[in-house]
Write an enzyme that holds these catalytic residues in place. Structure first.
Site, PDB file in Angstrom:
ATOM      1  N   GLU A   1      -2.716   0.205   1.498  1.00 62.53           N
ATOM      2  CA  GLU A   1      -1.471   0.885   1.880  1.00 62.53           C
ATOM      3  C   GLU A   1      -1.005   1.560   0.481  1.00 62.53           C
ATOM      4  O   GLU A   1       0.213   1.450   0.034  1.00 62.53           O
ATOM      5  CB  GLU A   1      -0.240  -0.014   2.209  1.00 62.53           C
ATOM      6  CG  GLU A   1      -0.511  -0.353   3.729  1.00 62.53           C
ATOM      7  CD  GLU A   1       0.514  -1.286   4.257  1.00 62.53           C
ATOM      8  OE1 GLU A   1       1.529  -1.590   3.716  1.00 62.53           O
ATOM      9  OE2 GLU A   1       0.536  -1.765   5.442  1.00 62.53           O
TER      10      GLU A   1
ATOM     11  N   GLU B   1      -5.639  -4.393   9.210  1.00 56.78           N
ATOM     12  CA  GLU B   1      -4.416  -5.387   9.196  1.00 56.78           C
ATOM     13  C   GLU B   1      -3.581  -5.299  10.647  1.00 56.78           C
ATOM     14  O   GLU B   1      -3.214  -4.041  10.685  1.00 56.78           O
ATOM     15  CB  GLU B   1      -3.372  -5.088   7.909  1.00 56.78           C
ATOM     16  CG  GLU B   1      -2.942  -6.059   7.456  1.00 56.78           C
ATOM     17  CD  GLU B   1      -1.795  -5.742   6.214  1.00 56.78           C
ATOM     18  OE1 GLU B   1      -2.636  -5.310   5.109  1.00 56.78           O
ATOM     19  OE2 GLU B   1      -0.752  -5.913   6.309  1.00 56.78           O
TER      20      GLU B   1
HETATM   21  C1  GAL Z   1       1.606  -4.886   5.144  1.00 52.77           C
HETATM   22  C2  GAL Z   1       0.825  -5.095   3.622  1.00 52.77           C
HETATM   23  C3  GAL Z   1       0.894  -6.641   3.484  1.00 52.77           C
HETATM   24  C4  GAL Z   1       2.108  -7.083   3.894  1.00 52.77           C
HETATM   25  C5  GAL Z   1       2.250  -6.996   5.523  1.00 52.77           C
HETATM   26  C6  GAL Z   1       3.322  -7.665   6.027  1.00 52.77           C
HETATM   27  O1  GAL Z   1       2.374  -3.588   5.274  1.00 52.77           O
HETATM   28  O2  GAL Z   1      -0.226  -4.615   3.602  1.00 52.77           O
HETATM   29  O3  GAL Z   1       0.496  -6.666   2.375  1.00 52.77           O
HETATM   30  O4  GAL Z   1       2.982  -6.798   3.097  1.00 52.77           O
HETATM   31  O5  GAL Z   1       2.720  -5.534   5.504  1.00 52.77           O
HETATM   32  O6  GAL Z   1       3.625  -7.400   7.398  1.00 52.77           O
END
Ligand code: GAL
Length: 784
Positions: A397, A473
């Protein structure tokens, strides 16, 4: 170099000097995390920021963002080491597997080197700095506030070692083993080894898991400073998560006939392929990533690396059926990779959370331009022989997703990975999916990784040229173990007065979604190659959706809580991922005094298709999984259940509609007895090994008390020591290393550590008005 380090926090003049008097400093063991001992403090690293990637426009005060533990500041570590016999023909290296952060390394008062990134592995040649006899190593560490989005830990949190060897030797991390050809009866094992010296000859043999030699080869042809040999392994046993078979290459380096160096490199024989439309295949078999993201802290142990703690995490994940780990958002520890090789997990090894553009003021953006290349080189060189690693990630990100320089940076970094390792693809976890479609950022990557954005998968698949999408993710569903909220409904960024989230698993973030939404994509689209759930375990810091609420100081995202205890979601993933074992799990608990007659929905997470629910013997009907909503597809839900205390029982049916399994939970009476259950009762007497003891309370009939919050005390006797406890409550400010803690939702975990003495260990847990609990452990000097 583990024992007898001297440590002190603060700005200390002359602490780098050889004859500096550190006798009054604290003595610590390394790996060490100075900040985990607390105390938690709301003021520490209080960040008044708008988290842009979470869609925030206006800055607000974020209290527990980095865990509210004292990681900021400067500190020194000092250690004496002996070089008994200094030889002209030898050289000495110092290897750091991670130092948080900006370590400056002094040997005998002279600066031998420095490194910026706290997650990197690095080494220096210190031959010119050492003397025969006693030497002094001093390491200065410095951590700025606003340098992280989670708890980074502090200090020498990974191993440090000194290696003395011949100048004529294999280069550090200079060996690269690949298996470019594999058939049923033969595999080609290609070994490239960078070396230093003259008149060299290489002899290599490969041994299998049982130590039998299966191939050998010698060579005297150097190409520059590199040997390249190919060995044939007949009837190769392939590495996979199901069969993590490992071979070892033993290489000897001779100069003028004399043995100068010998190294052992463990590797696996396996093939990986990523193909448009078809997906990812391992050893020719299409395989989806059933993965979790993990931050590097180990709950109550902080970031100090510990193999027993890592092994326990992986055992829990194995039981859930997971087959992959993503080291978000930085370099994994060597120990974690070794365990993944051995236990069978594929690995997505990540390097950075920031490139040139900041997410936090003092993050990696300060070092990116100068350091990114060498940080990646070390990551690749030090870890590329692990068969578990199947993909690299150059970023997560990164705000550089916006704008044209970002596209160039993505290409630059990917090219470095390709140059250093042509065998594995590179991804980036992208959240600005629309922007990356327009700018070409997403098209550059080997593997487009989407963070959340389930609604954009189809469009990304259409627009990106690769023909596959990775859920780099997923989910970011939030819950607190054993806590259930009413009414039961889906909600984004939901907050409650107690700063807990509901374990009905229907709460998520404004940017994220529920597990079932990802399941549907994984099941319906061949081109979705798998997912990495955010996260496998809760971690310190980032207490969304309570980023602004003190005392929230750790995450709610975990499938397992900070203590490693499974939340209900564990069983949802297990019901889908673990194909070997039955899952039949009922939630919520059934102790709802005051809710008599009130609607209290019941969910069942199971691998079976349908089940019937009974309350005190009365049927509440059969539920069958169906495609009406993602939740109905993956969960069995009885939404209209009027609570009455008693027995809740579920009977599951097989495809033919026959009863096949049953489970029941009961309303418990008052807490009566403390019970203890250890993950391992025999541990090694090496001063590092750990037994994780789950502590709970039961009523007089032995039923677990799911709402108990008793304050308990811990005492360890014999050949072990109390190490730390954790109850998984993200709002608890009790200190992990104090031998007392409250239960959270009826449970907590006590860690007992071995000493260097073998013998019996006893852990006794007491609490007011409770029958105490005892467990006998054993520490042995032999392998167990
Ligand atoms: C994502 C990020 C993670 C964490 C997560 C929480 O956007 O890559 O590090 O912050 O969100 O939902």
């Amino acid at each position: 170099m583990t024992e007898d380090w001297k440590f002190k926090k603060g700005t200390i003049i002359n602490a780098h000097l050889k004859d500096f008097n550190d006798s009054r400093w604290e003595t610590v063991t390394v790996p060490h995390d100075w900040a985990i001992y607390g105390p938690f403090d709301k003021e520490i690293d209080k960040q008044s920021v708008a988290i842009i990637q979470n869609g925030e426009q206006v800055p607000t005060e974020k209290t527990g963002r980095t865990g509210a533990l004292p990681y900021i500041g400067q500190a020194w570590y000092r250690k004496e080491f002996l070089i008994p016999d200094l030889k002209e023909t030898q050289k000495t290296l110092i290897v750091f597997e991670g130092a948080m952060s900006q370590p400056q390394v002094f040997i005998n008062g002279r600066k031998a080197g420095s490194w910026n990134y706290g997650y990197s592995y690095f080494y220096f040649d210190i031959s010119d700095y050492i003397v025969e006899g006693e030497n002094t190593l001093a390491v200065h560490i410095s951590n700025k506030g606003e340098s992280s989005r989670w708890y980074p830990g502090a200090g020498l949190y990974r191993n440090v070692s000194i290696i003395t060897k011949n100048k004529t030797s294999f280069n550090q991390w200079g060996t690269f083993i690949t298996t470019p050809f594999i058939s049923e009866n033969k595999a080609k094992v290609k070994i490239k080894s960078k070396v230093s010296g003259n008149n060299l000859k290489l002899r290599t043999k490969i041994i299998d898991n049982e130590g039998n030699e299966v191939a050998n080869e010698s060579s005297s042809s150097l190409f520059g400073n590199e040997f390249e040999i190919n060995l044939a392994v007949l009837n190769p046993r392939l590495w996979s998560p199901e069969t993590p078979y490992l071979y070892t290459a033993i290489s000897e380096l001779y100069s003028n006939g004399e043995l100068k160096d010998k190294i052992r490199t463990r590797f696996g024989i396996r093939s990986i392929k990523y193909e448009a439309e078809k997906g990812f295949s391992l050893n020719g078999k299409i395989t989806k990533f059933k993965g979790v993201c993990l931050h590097h802290d180990l709950g109550q142990l902080g970031t100090a690396i510990n193999k027993a703690a890592l092994r326990r995490q992986l055992k829990i994940l194995k039981d859930m059926g997971a087959n992959a780990i993503r080291s978000s958002h930085n370099m994994p520890s060597f120990e974690q990779l070794e365990l993944c090789d051995e236990m069978g997990f594929m690995f997505l090894a990540e390097s950075f959370d920031e490139w040139a553009k900041p997410k936090v003021k003092n993050g990696y953006n300060r070092f990116f331009k100068e350091d990114a290349e060498k940080d990646i080189i070390n990551l690749v060189h030090a870890t590329r022989n692990h068969p578990s690693i199947v993909m690299w990630s150059s970023g997560n990100e990164v705000p550089d997703q916006w704008g044209t320089e970002g596209v160039k940076r993505a290409k630059w970094l990917q090219d470095i990975f390709h140059r250093e390792d042509p065998t594995r693809p590179v991804t980036v976890g992208m959240d600005q999916v629309k922007a990356t479609m327009e700018s070409g950022f997403g098209a550059v990557l080997d593997i487009p990784g989407l963070n959340y954005r389930v609604h954009l998968y189809e469009e990304a698949y259409d627009k990106f040229p690769q023909g596959i999408i990775l859920g780099s993710e997923t989910a970011s569903t939030v819950s607190s173990r054993g806590v259930y909220k009413f009414p039961v409904k889906k909600a984004s960024m939901k907050q409650y007065e107690d700063y807990q989230s509901s374990s009905y698993d229907l709460e998520y973030c404004s940017w994220s979604n529920l597990p079932d939404d990802d399941f549907a994509l994984q099941d319906d689209k061949d081109w979705v190659i798998g997912e990495f759930v955010w996260t496998g375990f809760d971690y310190l810091g980032e207490p969304t959706p309570y980023d602004e609420m003190w005392p929230s100081r750790s995450s709610y995202f975990g499938i397992n809580d900070l203590a490693g205890l499974p939340k209900d979601r564990f069983y949802l993933y297990r019901s889908r991922w673990n194909k070997e074992n039955e899952t039949l799990h009922i939630l919520p608990h059934w102790n709802w005094e005051g809710r008599e007659g009130k609607n209290t929905p019941v969910f069942v997470y199971t691998n079976y298709d349908s089940a019937e629910l009974f309350l005190n013997g009365k049927s509440l009907g059969v539920q069958k999984k169906n495609h009406s909503t993602p939740q109905n597809r993956y969960r069995l839900m009885w939404m209209d259940v009027k609570y009455q205390p008693g027995v809740l029982k579920v009977i599951a049916f097989n495809k033919a509609g026959e009863p096949i399994a049953e489970k029941e939970i009961k309303t418990a009476g008052a807490p009566d007895q403390i019970v203890l259950d250890a993950d391992r009762t025999t541990i090694k007497a090496d001063g590092k090994d750990l037994s994780f003891v789950t502590v709970s309370v039961v009523d007089k009939d032995g039923n677990p008390c799911p709402t108990a919050t008793n304050q308990l005390n811990f005492k360890v006797k014999g050949a072990g020591a109390y190490r730390a406890a954790c109850n998984g409550d993200p709002t608890s400010l009790e200190l992990f290393h104090q031998p007392t803690m409250k239960l959270f939702s009826g449970k907590l975990v006590v860690i007992v550590q071995s000493t260097h003495k073998s013998g019996p260990i006893e852990l006794k847990v007491t609490g007011k008005k409770l029958k105490s609990g005892k467990i006998a452990l054993n520490s042995t000097s032999s392998e167990n």
